[in-house]
Design a protein around this motif. Sequence first.
Motif, PDB file in Angstrom:
ATOM      1  N   ILE A  55       1.000  -1.033  -0.112  1.00  0.00           N
ATOM      2  CA  ILE A  55      -0.072  -0.039   0.049  1.00  0.00           C
ATOM      3  C   ILE A  55       0.787   1.350  -0.019  1.00  0.00           C
ATOM      4  O   ILE A  55       1.687   1.371   0.686  1.00  0.00           O
ATOM      5  CB  ILE A  55      -0.950   0.034   1.160  1.00  0.00           C
ATOM      6  CG1 ILE A  55      -1.750  -1.133   1.021  1.00  0.00           C
ATOM      7  CG2 ILE A  55      -1.819   1.234   1.251  1.00  0.00           C
ATOM      8  CD1 ILE A  55      -2.906  -1.342   2.301  1.00  0.00           C
ATOM      9  N   THR A  56       0.577   2.237  -0.896  1.00  0.00           N
ATOM     10  CA  THR A  56       1.281   3.543  -1.103  1.00  0.00           C
ATOM     11  C   THR A  56       0.675   4.601  -0.192  1.00  0.00           C
ATOM     12  O   THR A  56      -0.421   4.275   0.426  1.00  0.00           O
ATOM     13  CB  THR A  56       1.341   3.897  -2.603  1.00  0.00           C
ATOM     14  OG1 THR A  56      -0.024   4.146  -2.883  1.00  0.00           O
ATOM     15  CG2 THR A  56       2.170   2.854  -3.198  1.00  0.00           C
ATOM     16  N   GLY A  57       1.250   5.536  -0.012  1.00  0.00           N
ATOM     17  CA  GLY A  57       1.004   6.668   0.947  1.00  0.00           C
ATOM     18  C   GLY A  57      -0.176   7.364   0.415  1.00  0.00           C
ATOM     19  O   GLY A  57      -1.320   7.736   1.019  1.00  0.00           O
ATOM     20  N   ASP A  58      -0.550   7.524  -1.284  1.00  0.00           N
ATOM     21  CA  ASP A  58      -1.534   8.095  -1.634  1.00  0.00           C
ATOM     22  C   ASP A  58      -2.858   7.181  -1.562  1.00  0.00           C
ATOM     23  O   ASP A  58      -3.820   7.662  -1.189  1.00  0.00           O
ATOM     24  CB  ASP A  58      -1.354   8.431  -2.957  1.00  0.00           C
ATOM     25  CG  ASP A  58      -0.341   9.283  -3.463  1.00  0.00           C
ATOM     26  OD1 ASP A  58       0.206  10.106  -2.756  1.00  0.00           O
ATOM     27  OD2 ASP A  58       0.252   9.368  -4.350  1.00  0.00           O
ATOM     28  N   GLU A  59      -2.618   5.944  -1.550  1.00  0.00           N
ATOM     29  CA  GLU A  59      -3.849   4.929  -1.286  1.00  0.00           C
ATOM     30  C   GLU A  59      -4.414   4.909   0.232  1.00  0.00           C
ATOM     31  O   GLU A  59      -5.489   4.975   0.090  1.00  0.00           O
ATOM     32  CB  GLU A  59      -3.342   3.536  -1.871  1.00  0.00           C
ATOM     33  CG  GLU A  59      -2.966   3.512  -3.222  1.00  0.00           C
ATOM     34  CD  GLU A  59      -2.267   2.191  -3.773  1.00  0.00           C
ATOM     35  OE1 GLU A  59      -2.195   1.986  -5.024  1.00  0.00           O
ATOM     36  OE2 GLU A  59      -1.766   1.341  -2.506  1.00  0.00           O
ATOM     37  N   LEU A  60      -3.368   5.125   1.007  1.00  0.00           N
ATOM     38  CA  LEU A  60      -3.826   5.249   2.192  1.00  0.00           C
ATOM     39  C   LEU A  60      -4.597   6.388   2.558  1.00  0.00           C
ATOM     40  O   LEU A  60      -5.437   6.735   3.434  1.00  0.00           O
ATOM     41  CB  LEU A  60      -2.319   4.944   3.228  1.00  0.00           C
ATOM     42  CG  LEU A  60      -2.857   5.090   4.869  1.00  0.00           C
ATOM     43  CD1 LEU A  60      -3.568   3.975   5.143  1.00  0.00           C
ATOM     44  CD2 LEU A  60      -1.538   4.921   5.492  1.00  0.00           C
ATOM     45  N   LYS A  70      -4.580   1.073  12.640  1.00  0.00           N
ATOM     46  CA  LYS A  70      -3.167   0.507  12.829  1.00  0.00           C
ATOM     47  C   LYS A  70      -2.712  -0.515  11.707  1.00  0.00           C
ATOM     48  O   LYS A  70      -3.555  -1.298  11.441  1.00  0.00           O
ATOM     49  CB  LYS A  70      -3.533  -0.392  14.361  1.00  0.00           C
ATOM     50  CG  LYS A  70      -3.776   0.503  15.399  1.00  0.00           C
ATOM     51  CD  LYS A  70      -4.195  -0.329  16.411  1.00  0.00           C
ATOM     52  CE  LYS A  70      -4.718   0.605  17.646  1.00  0.00           C
ATOM     53  NZ  LYS A  70      -4.785  -0.463  19.094  1.00  0.00           N
ATOM     54  N   MET A  71      -1.397  -0.043  11.507  1.00  0.00           N
ATOM     55  CA  MET A  71      -1.007  -0.868  10.305  1.00  0.00           C
ATOM     56  C   MET A  71       0.462  -1.052  10.414  1.00  0.00           C
ATOM     57  O   MET A  71       1.326  -0.301  10.728  1.00  0.00           O
ATOM     58  CB  MET A  71      -1.126  -0.087   8.903  1.00  0.00           C
ATOM     59  CG  MET A  71      -0.713  -0.691   7.425  1.00  0.00           C
ATOM     60  SD  MET A  71      -1.175   0.069   6.004  1.00  0.00           S
ATOM     61  CE  MET A  71      -2.878   0.483   6.286  1.00  0.00           C
ATOM     62  N   GLU A  72       0.811  -2.409   9.797  1.00  0.00           N
ATOM     63  CA  GLU A  72       2.402  -2.758  10.064  1.00  0.00           C
ATOM     64  C   GLU A  72       2.743  -2.872   8.561  1.00  0.00           C
ATOM     65  O   GLU A  72       2.164  -2.846   7.716  1.00  0.00           O
ATOM     66  CB  GLU A  72       2.365  -4.236  10.862  1.00  0.00           C
ATOM     67  CG  GLU A  72       2.068  -4.209  12.293  1.00  0.00           C
ATOM     68  CD  GLU A  72       2.233  -5.523  12.794  1.00  0.00           C
ATOM     69  OE1 GLU A  72       2.463  -6.417  12.145  1.00  0.00           O
ATOM     70  OE2 GLU A  72       2.056  -5.687  14.032  1.00  0.00           O
ATOM     71  N   GLY A  73       4.230  -2.802   8.700  1.00  0.00           N
ATOM     72  CA  GLY A  73       4.895  -3.326   7.236  1.00  0.00           C
ATOM     73  C   GLY A  73       4.776  -1.836   6.331  1.00  0.00           C
ATOM     74  O   GLY A  73       4.281  -2.205   5.121  1.00  0.00           O
ATOM     75  N   CYS A  74       4.510  -0.866   6.694  1.00  0.00           N
ATOM     76  CA  CYS A  74       4.391   0.362   5.895  1.00  0.00           C
ATOM     77  C   CYS A  74       5.795   0.985   5.230  1.00  0.00           C
ATOM     78  O   CYS A  74       6.088   2.214   5.221  1.00  0.00           O
ATOM     79  CB  CYS A  74       3.905   1.531   6.632  1.00  0.00           C
ATOM     80  SG  CYS A  74       2.337   1.166   7.595  1.00  0.00           S
ATOM     81  N   SER A  75       6.744   0.048   4.748  1.00  0.00           N
ATOM     82  CA  SER A  75       7.912   0.432   4.234  1.00  0.00           C
ATOM     83  C   SER A  75       7.704   0.906   2.800  1.00  0.00           C
ATOM     84  O   SER A  75       8.581   1.558   2.293  1.00  0.00           O
ATOM     85  CB  SER A  75       8.788  -0.515   4.479  1.00  0.00           C
ATOM     86  OG  SER A  75       8.190  -2.128   3.592  1.00  0.00           O
ATOM     87  N   ASN A  76       6.593   0.679   2.020  1.00  0.00           N
ATOM     88  CA  ASN A  76       6.311   1.131   0.864  1.00  0.00           C
ATOM     89  C   ASN A  76       5.330   2.608   0.702  1.00  0.00           C
ATOM     90  O   ASN A  76       4.950   2.949  -0.408  1.00  0.00           O
ATOM     91  CB  ASN A  76       5.577   0.135  -0.086  1.00  0.00           C
ATOM     92  CG  ASN A  76       6.511  -1.028  -0.465  1.00  0.00           C
ATOM     93  OD1 ASN A  76       7.979  -0.826  -0.473  1.00  0.00           O
ATOM     94  ND2 ASN A  76       5.794  -2.188  -0.265  1.00  0.00           N
ATOM     95  N   LEU A  77       5.160   3.101   1.764  1.00  0.00           N
ATOM     96  CA  LEU A  77       4.253   4.239   1.788  1.00  0.00           C
ATOM     97  C   LEU A  77       4.784   5.494   0.727  1.00  0.00           C
ATOM     98  O   LEU A  77       4.358   6.129   0.183  1.00  0.00           O
ATOM     99  CB  LEU A  77       3.970   4.757   3.208  1.00  0.00           C
ATOM    100  CG  LEU A  77       3.082   4.282   3.968  1.00  0.00           C
ATOM    101  CD1 LEU A  77       2.792   4.719   5.411  1.00  0.00           C
ATOM    102  CD2 LEU A  77       1.824   3.805   3.252  1.00  0.00           C
ATOM    103  N   LEU A  89       1.484   3.422  12.894  1.00  0.00           N
ATOM    104  CA  LEU A  89       2.168   2.930  11.530  1.00  0.00           C
ATOM    105  C   LEU A  89       3.788   2.448  12.009  1.00  0.00           C
ATOM    106  O   LEU A  89       4.507   3.134  12.737  1.00  0.00           O
ATOM    107  CB  LEU A  89       2.291   4.128  10.711  1.00  0.00           C
ATOM    108  CG  LEU A  89       0.956   4.894  10.194  1.00  0.00           C
ATOM    109  CD1 LEU A  89       1.237   6.044   9.252  1.00  0.00           C
ATOM    110  CD2 LEU A  89       0.075   3.764   9.483  1.00  0.00           C
ATOM    111  N   SER A  90       3.906   1.328  11.365  1.00  0.00           N
ATOM    112  CA  SER A  90       5.304   0.794  11.746  1.00  0.00           C
ATOM    113  C   SER A  90       6.150   0.531  10.591  1.00  0.00           C
ATOM    114  O   SER A  90       5.299   0.197   9.339  1.00  0.00           O
ATOM    115  CB  SER A  90       5.132  -0.450  12.522  1.00  0.00           C
ATOM    116  OG  SER A  90       4.334  -1.530  12.003  1.00  0.00           O
ATOM    117  N   ASP A  91       7.287   0.153  10.627  1.00  0.00           N
ATOM    118  CA  ASP A  91       8.328  -0.121   9.608  1.00  0.00           C
ATOM    119  C   ASP A  91       8.229   0.769   8.449  1.00  0.00           C
ATOM    120  O   ASP A  91       8.389   0.819   7.461  1.00  0.00           O
ATOM    121  CB  ASP A  91       7.856  -1.656   8.768  1.00  0.00           C
ATOM    122  CG  ASP A  91       7.601  -2.511   9.940  1.00  0.00           C
ATOM    123  OD1 ASP A  91       8.813  -2.621  10.837  1.00  0.00           O
ATOM    124  OD2 ASP A  91       6.951  -3.600   9.803  1.00  0.00           O
TER     125      ASP A  91
END
Length: 601
Positions: free
Chosen positions: A238-243, A257-264, A279-281
């Motif tokens: 998931i990207t930042g724009d989609e979120l 609450k969301m994990e694995g947000c390395s591609n935002l 938000l983590s990662d």
Amino acid sequence: MHPHPHPHHHHHQPHISPATPGGSTASFDYNNRHSKKQRGSYNCGRCGLPKKGHVCHLPPPPVVTPAPTSSSSAVAAASLSSSRPPPPSSVRHQSSNLRRALSFDDIDMRCDSPELGELGSELDLDGSGPGGLPSSCTWEVLRRLPPAGLLAAAAVCKGWRDTAKRLWRAAEELRIRVPPRAQLGFVGSVLQKCPGLVRLSLRMESDVEATMLACIAFSCPNLESMEICISESAVNRITGDELGRFVADKRCLTSLKMEGCSNLGGFVLCSSSLSTLWLSDLHSLSKMVFNCPNMREISLEFSWQENDITDLVGMVDNMGRSCSRLQNIHIASVRLSHAAVLALTAANLRSLRMLSLVLGAGITDASVAAISSCYSKLELLDLSGSSISDSGIGMICNVLPGTLSRLLLALCPNVTSSGIQFATAQLPHLELMDCGMTICDPSSDSPSSGGSNEFELQTTFENKLHLIYQKLIIKHARLKKLSLWGCSGLDALCLNCPKLNDLNLNSCKNLHPERLLLQCPSLESVHATGCHKLLVANIKNQVTNNSSHTVSGKTNFLNKRALDGSKRVWAPYGLGQQEFDDDKKRRRMGSSSRNCSVVLD
């Protein structure tokens, strides 16, 4: 010509539609091929003769409203209950409290129900279900089934299928574990069964993409809380724009609450309802814009990669200006610095009660001075991984003696036992303290002699000699949890904490068994992984002695034998029988509630 069946048959089942008898047979024996041939071959309910071609001359029974006895009545009750008047006010009053529709505590999915009063017009709690089981019992049984069992139960008969549908419709909370090879339709089919869902938790073992957010947004229009946990084998794409679009569209969303947000990559969050954000990662965010005026709690955890280019100073500045109602802040990043702390203090968040700035080696005693001067009502302060010293602890104690109840200073190499001892003496409301890896033995981490000069090694060892063989004495009336994990430089420990129930001494390798004193009668667990065997034995001995001494103690009661000499009885002087019984009950209850366990992983 056969006469029409006697009217008494209709008196017993006044609400059954003409199409229900077949359903009643299927509910008992779904695979019976001869069930149709047995229809109509029943006996008369008054004289016992075969009903076919029979006219009974016995008087009909009085017209009453007995509980239905067949499964067809339950089906009709479930299918036609919406046309009946609502249940009596007494029944509705008894079921006005919140109840769980589905309880999957230890399984992958869990649903909660709204008040049963809202379902009173749909569910006939006074009627009978399949096999004569009351509908309320059927509801209670089915709501405890796991999702797979509930789906299987819905295929048994129409009554169970209708009850299962009501259970899904009443669900407010749902927890789903998405297996690795599951497709998007799996989640969509489950979510469509719960139109009233407000809390959703996903445990993703497969990759997460924007289509998952679109499915959730379409299936859960009233969603208030969403949590997405990512397993080690899954990737969050998931990207930042989609979120940002998802948050903007869900106007009822209050917790995310969301994990694995390395591609935002970067995000802009705009929401007037969002109050909790985890938000983590996170990694190398180009922009972070918050426009959430009702935000109360925020947690941002960044990856430990050194090539992170996130501008934390700009992020903290924007967060402080646009989220003025923040109460809890947690930021974990190796790029935390004194400048970021100054940006946070400049925001002057008046409602801030919990502040956690973790892994920031650039946070020093000057940062503590800035925090203390601006936020004097903190209840939790976590500066683990920082570079503060005993002087910074002194500032904290001078400003926050009346409010601070939780202090976490793990991985702070400049903190000594003197600072920890001073903090426990000056903070009377302290209940939790974490000092893991603070009092460390520098010889265990020193480089090998082949890579450095022997003179330099000797100088370094002499400079850090004061960090070895440290003694810690803590006497506190409210302290409940104390963590000293990894304190290899600790030589002696004395604890006098009557309310301490959890003590962590993992990897305290140099703690001498003869120099350990535990005066903590409320201890429930002591973690001693990696400690010497003699130390573990001493801990078990002291814990057992403290417990037995606290429970039994010394009494002035004399032991006497009964008149027959069969057994000993208590003979207390100066106490009535009631006081004596209360004392024995109090001691017996204390012995069962003060069992302490020594954990060795």
